[in-house]
Design an enzyme around this catalytic site. Structure first.
Site, PDB file in Angstrom:
ATOM      1  N   TYR A   1       0.814  -1.205   0.000  1.00 30.25           N
ATOM      2  CA  TYR A   1       0.000   0.000   0.000  1.00 30.25           C
ATOM      3  C   TYR A   1       0.853   1.263   0.000  1.00 30.25           C
ATOM      4  CZ  TYR A   1      -4.516  -2.174  -0.123  1.00 30.25           C
ATOM      5  OH  TYR A   1      -5.614  -2.858  -0.556  1.00 30.25           O
ATOM      6  N   HIS A  46      -5.962  -2.924   6.516  1.00 27.03           N
ATOM      7  CA  HIS A  46      -5.252  -3.877   5.668  1.00 27.03           C
ATOM      8  C   HIS A  46      -4.130  -4.591   6.411  1.00 27.03           C
ATOM      9  CE1 HIS A  46      -7.454  -3.043   2.085  1.00 27.03           C
ATOM     10  NE2 HIS A  46      -7.194  -1.760   2.132  1.00 27.03           N
TER      11      HIS A  46
END
Lengths: 713, 713
Positions: free
Chosen positions: B241, B396
């Site tokens: 990410y 996440h």
């Protein structure tokens, strides 16, 4: 007088297998040629390391992969390279090191009996199987040839007698039965014995090598050339062993050509040696050999055997397409022939090797079935279909008549397990074939072809399998039909594979029609082993999520876990998976088929098997049956942009009708077009056939008809 | 007067994000630069295709990967590239096509409500989640900027108002709550809104972007720069990410630098934007991001985000080591900054990027644990250890405190599953995260760290996990120690990983010491997920060959099949596997550990999981416990020569003693040498420690002591 005799002996001791002047020239030029310079550096480094280690010729003890096994392998490489390097570099130390090793062997070899790790193979003395002894002899003879004239007469006599003549006798007289087989192990023995004959100027050894232990010609190298390759240069055991078998053929043929030019060995049997080389190259995808039969799937053209084969083939033919293979290999060999390859590649003479669709007939007369290769193009990532309609191929053959494989976009898609073996890795059964090679890899269900009543073809018995090849009935650049009778009592099956380009689709469609006629109701299974991750199915699946049953008891079925089962409604038979970044949809229009999704790995206490998925179409209580399947490559995931295109199949429906004496398969595309394939029972080229498909007439001449109908037509 | 107003408006419509003169120069030079010429051809081909297709702006319908989703993605790319190509090529058709698309959006956008495929994410209008709308805006704004001055005032007013102002308002006012989050989705929104502000000359939008919807600075881009990266440029969600988050940061920072130079954005927070770029690059192996947390393991530096980041980073710093990354990527971007990269690479200015061992502190102040990266060298195939001692990393993040990974010789060896997701593949839950992402991929047992009583850290609850980071206690170039308290009530665990070079071994040894203190007897599991094929075990194994039980009921245990179990006798704890052509031996000296060999894939009815093996060390009824493990890379199988070297481990024994307030681990090599590692409880640098090992004294200063003792010493 003594001096004169010595001189005569020296004259008789000069190299006969490589031209020392050319080797010396290589030494001067190698740095200029990309294909040679690394190889020469590697060879020097390896022999220099052997020199630093000193002479290490251990009493044999270990099986394949073990310490003494690997040491004797290193030693023959040191002798081989040492001899060549002596001329290439002009440095005497290389010849001397080969001498020291060989003198150590002259002491050790006469003391040896049967190898202590011998198993069910013919035992060697240096190695657990005599095959490795033959390989040792082939390499050592070439190295010895190069430096034999540097020896004192006494050393020469010692090595001649105690190493080479003894080994040649062991391999040709003491184990004559094995020497006289028509088998690649015997070719290695013949090559070793014959090269020894040339090097020792012993005509009797040469004759034995060429014509068998009794000199009759019923065995030996020439007979092997007659029987081990088909007229198309296909080797009975399949591509993996063709590679391996090739080396003694090409090396010894080269020695024969140089020493017995009158033999015209490269013209023998319409140039069978060169055909064997080019066929071996044709039998690859992206450089890797098609892994049918007992094969290690990672084996590629980047291997010693093929470096030698390409150099010797090029010397024999000057075929410049072989140079592009040498370029792909990135190296060549340190022989006089290798110099020519390196020099001509550097001069830009390479032309692309012509990979094409081709039928490779099997059997010495070409009558025992065939390997059919369909290629969508010559490029590395073309789509390739391999229809394995060959005969058994001896002990390394698998029981998989009419099996097929597919490659697409650089990847294996429909797979063959190859051999269950961790080559030379001692912890895995000494690096030999694993028990699972018999129980799984050779069994029919480990392949993509018909299994009747969960029993392998010929009940997995070699003798009847050897006696009963399939028949190749039809071949063109995009299709193959073959038929098999006798794999099961009362059952005949015929398979047509068609690779058909459709405008606008990225890859050809592959149609698979497998028809069975039987005389008693039976269970018919048609497995498809695929390489990929399952995406979805067109039908609801009953998944075994907490307990996976084992599919069966024997013939490889005991190695399959059942992940899921289904009975797809008509029109819903589809499984889609991903391989690399692409999608593959396998569709079937087989009436009343159940589907099993399975994975290999059951009953495998030592983790010897790779765990790989398969789809099985199953028909129960069937006598005559038709399996109709379609494999479609579509779409792409681009990991960089994360864009997905074409993840849905371009096919809307797959239908099959029987019409007169023909089957017609209709693939309806999402855009409304229809791809129509007619397959007549009759394989004659001139017969006409026809059918009416949804009100429209479809006529064709010959075994196969193909058409694409536009939308609304 | 009308003409004058129009002129003034045109003057206010010229590009502010790219310099059109530099773009025109790129058009003249691109053919000379390898990094640009293919990219330019690709961009042209893609916009040309869009022009041929004509304007296709569909009413939104599909989730990620579906047809309308992909069409809107293609459209923003066409607008972005169209605008740039207009200047690069000088061809007006590119500007006109962007205009036509934008006019179609101006008609469609005002009619749209919430996306019909919206799920649990904040809904977008063009896409199923507003994140994708933000991305659309970031790209379209840049394309629009480049060609806005070609429009008639009427068209410009229409597109300004109906597309850009409406989207900017939707993303910043109508969904203000989401806009004001400290989260990468909000960064994309800020970048889109802020770039729109610069393009429309609307200062209010720029302020909103920089300082949040209320302009207070409690949210917005600057606050995101304060909070989303650690002082070392580590992004809270992890490298996968970080890559994704990076793009709006670097693109918007670039826009700010060009339009508000006084903001000194590249100097902000000690140059955090550039630190974020270089850290993202450090967090890769062979170009692929370490796949911790929700990550797609195939994701590499060859991705749009990093092409942009490298070009913008180079523009900001002129750091020529970034050029070697651009070289590896093989391309750059079609912006003014991209031209500088391509030109300087072509001029040979690239220097190697310095991959090094480094600690990346986590948390806005760098106090929330760290990611520790140990590298045996800077090369692509070096051995790398990643100790995941970071905080949770938001939604996440995975529940895997003190997890670790290993790479060696170019391959992942000790693995992290990453995310359970088939990105953008509609048949797999619409391309979104799969249910197995929660049930497997995020659970502790899917990682290589301690699990207590078959329950994940924090019972897999996000809120307590977010609140409780681990502590990094020690780091040097070859070792990391971290400690975790609070993942389980009453349990604290501490892990030391040591990567230690030993003369004569091809790769460093890796020692793993994991110490647990607990207050009630419990079951402790330590899984090791490996990439490879099992070769053998040092102990007898009870294999489950016909029925594989499922290991547990919850927290990921329901996804594990148990292949085999064992209770190894002391000194026999070893499992060897092969990865690619190399051998890896995992050894453990954990007292009284049972061993479970498991594989993922149970309770997976839709085949959503990859099936991968793991080894679990299990201690039952334990309170305080010490797991002592060693991972050794050894040997090689050469598929070309078929030679195997070093298939047996170089280690003879692994021992562990507790001595005073320290643990000492002794690795005895087959050649008799001993590698001794002392790990003191105290992490202070100056404290001295000692132990007596087999009669020999071992003293050290600081947390860690290392020694190699010669044979017999």
């Amino acid at each position: 007088m003594i001096a004169l005799v010595a001189l005569a002996t020296v004259a008789q001791a000069g190299p006969v297998l490589n031209d020392p002047k050319v080797l010396a020239q290589m030494g001067r030029e190698a740095a200029r040629y990309p294909l040679l310079k690394d190889d020469l550096a590697r060879a020097r480094a390896s022999v220099d390391a052997s020199i630093r280690t000193g002479v290490n010729v251990p009493v044999p003890r270990d099986p394949g992969g073990g310490a003494t096994h690997e040491q004797h392998r290193r030693n023959y490489n040191a002798i081989y390279n040492g001899g060549l390097l002596y001329h290439i570099t002009g440095e005497r130390k290389y010849a001397d090191h080969a001498r020291d090793l060989l003198l150590a062997y002259a002491k050790l070899y006469p003391t040896l009996g049967k190898h202590p790790a011998a198993s069910n193979q013919v035992p060697g003395r240096l190695f657990w199987q005599s095959l490795n002894d033959s390989v040792w002899l082939v390499y050592a003879a070439q190295g010895y040839d190069a430096m034999r004239d540097t020896l004192s007469p006494a050393d020469r006599a010692t090595i001649d007698a105690q190493v080479f003549r003894r080994m040649a006798d062991y391999l040709s007289v003491e184990t004559a039965q094995s020497f006289d087989r028509i088998h690649n192990h015997a070719t290695w023995a013949a090559a070793g014995v014959g090269m020894t004959g040339y090097v020792l100027r012993d005509r009797a050894l040469v004759t034995r090598a060429l014509k068998g232990s009794d000199g009759s010609g019923r065995a030996g190298f020439l007979r092997q050339l007659d029987l081990l390759f088909s007229p198309d240069g296909y080797y009975a055991e399949g591509p993996y062993y063709q590679r391996y078998a090739l080396q003694p053929f090409v090396m010894f043929a080269n020695a024969v050509a140089k020493n017995d030019p009158a033999q015209r060995i490269f013209q023998y049997r319409n140039g069978i040696v060169v055909k064997a080389i080019t066929s071996a190259i044709q039998l690859t995808y992206d450089g890797r050999f098609f892994p049918i039969n007992d094969a290690i799937p990672s084996k590629s053209l980047k291997t010693d055997e093929l470096y030698q084969a390409v150099a010797i083939g090029y010397a024999a033919t000057k075929d410049s397409t072989l140079l592009s293979i040498a370029q792909w290999q990135g190296r060549t060999v340190l022989t006089d022939d290798g110099l020519a390859v390196a020099r001509d590649v550097a001069a830009g003479k390479a032309r692309p090797f012509a990979f094409v669709s081709r039928l490779f007939r099997d059997g010495p007369e070409g009558r025992d079935g065939a390997l059919a290769v369909l290629r969508s193009g010559p490029q590395d990532d073309a789509q390739v279909i391999v229809a394995k309609n060959t005969a058994q191929g001896m002990g390394h053959g698998h029981f998989d008549r009419l099996n097929w494989l597919m490659y697409d976009h650089g990847q294996p898609i429909v797979t063959d397990y190859g051999a269950a073996r961790f080559l030379n890795i001692e912890a895995k059964s000494g690096g030999r074939y694993l028990p699972e090679n018999d129980s799984w890899a050779q069994q029919t269900v480990a392949h993509n072809t018909l299994v009747v009543n969960e029993t392998s073809h010929f009940a997995a018995k070699l003798k009847p399998a050897e006696a009963t090849p399939p028949r190749q009935l039809y071949f063109d650049d995009g299709a193959s039909t073959a038929e098999m009778a006798g794999a099961y009592p009362g059952v005949t099956f015929r398979r047509t594979l068609v690779q058909t380009e459709v405008a606008g689709l990225g890859s050809p469609l592959v149609i698979d029609l497998l028809k069975v006629t039987g005389n008693t109701p039976a269970t018919y299974d048609l497995p498809l082993h695929y390489n990929g991750h399952l995406i979805d199915t067109g039908f609801p699946l009953t998944s075994n999520v907490t307990t996976r049953p084992v599919l069966g008891k024997d013939f490889g079925y005991e190695h399959l876990w059942v992940d899921g089962t289904a009975t797809p409604a008509a029109g819903t038979g589809r499984v889609t998976w991903m391989t690399d970044d692409r999608f593959y949809s396998y569709r079937f229009a087989t009436r009343q088929a159940k589907v099993l999704l399975v994975e290999s790995g059951a009953n495998d206490p030592k983790f010897n098997l790779r765990r790989e998925p398969a789809i099985i179409q199953r028909l129960e209580g069937a006598k005559d049956a038709t399996f109709v399947s379609l494999l479609e490559s579509h779409g792409r995931f681009d990991p960089s942009s994360e864009l997905v295109t074409g993840s849905a199949s371009a096919v809307a429906a797959l239908d099959h009708v029987r019409s007169g004496n023909a089957d017609v398969i209709v693939v309806t595309l999402v855009d409304g077009r229809r791809v129509v394939i007619g397959v007549a029972d009759d394989v004659a080229a001139t017969a006409t056939h026809g059918a009416t498909i949804a009100g429209r007439r479809f006529d064709w001449t010959g075994h196969l008809g193909r058409a694409t109908w536009e939308k609304g037509q």
